[in-house]
Design a protein around this motif. Structure first.
Motif: not given
Length: 283
Positions: A32-38, A47-50
């Motif tokens: 999930t973190a990977d998806d937020i970043a990418d 993306r950084l805020a999320a």
């Protein structure tokens, strides 16, 4: 890259049933973190805020405090796993720092100066996964952790050398600048010199293979299912390197993958891995 963790869960069906929930929770957290970043079309600031909000939920989950309503499918299982298995929060936080770095470097168009800097990234993007799994299996000694780090860093590097055809158009530059310079290449124009680029990829493949060999003896120290799972993970990574080599190291245009057709060979190589023996496939 599309999936930081595609090479990790190669043999997850071998995991003991009692450990499947925490392993799934760790994997879900990372994916999930990977998806937020990418993934998607969010701006780098969004993306950084999320990721910052995601980090706050991790802190809350680690303390048994309420989390936000944004990712219940992630932090519900993860909070349970952290409570029941005492998962180290710093290892999970390290993964998030790597995702933040991905966003920042993509935004700035920056690359990695040299191999040491790239390995520092791997130490946060990949090595925590192996250490979390060893934690679940109650393996804590320094030698095992060092070998796990070598395997995980190798897997991350393999993912890089497998994926430049995907990463470069997205602004992800993982080829170290010093390595590019040694081949007379500029990282933003690798396709302009295909022969030199293939030589660069060949060097990086050799580096990843050597690192995997350094970590591979860990398979002989881990009993039962985890040992067999790790054998298949190691062989899966090495198989990707074989396929890059078979392409003439032209992974800038072609993305090699492993599939069901590779399963018999991987099983055979895993079966043949023996302590004290090493060839091109660490058998």
């Amino acid at each position: 890259m599309p999936d930081h963790y595609e090479n990790f869960p190669v043999a997850s069906w071998l995991c003991p049933p009692a450990l499947r929930p925490p392993i799934a929770a760790i994997y879900g957290f990372a994916r999930t973190a990977d998806d937020i970043a990418d993934e998607g079309d969010a701006s780098s600031g969004e993306r950084l805020a999320a990721l910052q909000a995601y980090r706050a939920d991790l802190t809350a989950a680690s303390r048994g405090a309420p989390v936000s309503s944004r990712w219940p499918e992630v932090f519900g299982p993860l909070a349970t796993a952290m409570r029941e298995f005492a998962l180290p929060e710093p290892l999970l936080a390290a993964l998030l720092s790597a995702f933040v770095q991905d966003v920042e470097k993509t935004r700035d168009g920056a690359g990695y100066a040299d191999r040491a800097e790239l390995l520092d990234y791997c130490a946060r993007s990949a090595n925590p996964v192996g250490r979390l799994l060893l934690h679940l299996y109650d393996v804590r000694d320094p030698a095992a952790l060092a070998q796990s780090d070598a395997i995980c860093s190798a897997l991350q590097l393999i993912n890089f050398w497998q994926d430049p055809s995907v990463d470069l158009p997205r602004g992800r530059r993982y080829f170290p600048l010093a390595d590019c310079a040694r081949h007379g290449l500029r990282p933003e124009a690798l396709s302009a010199a295909p022969e030199s680029a293939r030589k660069l990829v060949a060097d990086e493949v050799a580096w990843a293979r050597d690192l995997m060999r350094k970590g591979a003896p860990l398979v002989h120290r881990l009993p039962g299912r985890i040992g067999w799972e790790l054998r298949l993970v190691v062989q899966g990574g090495l198989r990707i390197l074989d396929k890059i080599e078979a392409l003439g190291f032209d992974s800038l245009r072609h993305r090699p993958t492993i599939g069901k057709a590779d399963a018999p060979l991987l099983a055979w190589r895993a079966l043949r891995m023996r302590a004290g023996l090493a060839d091109n496939h660490t058998q």
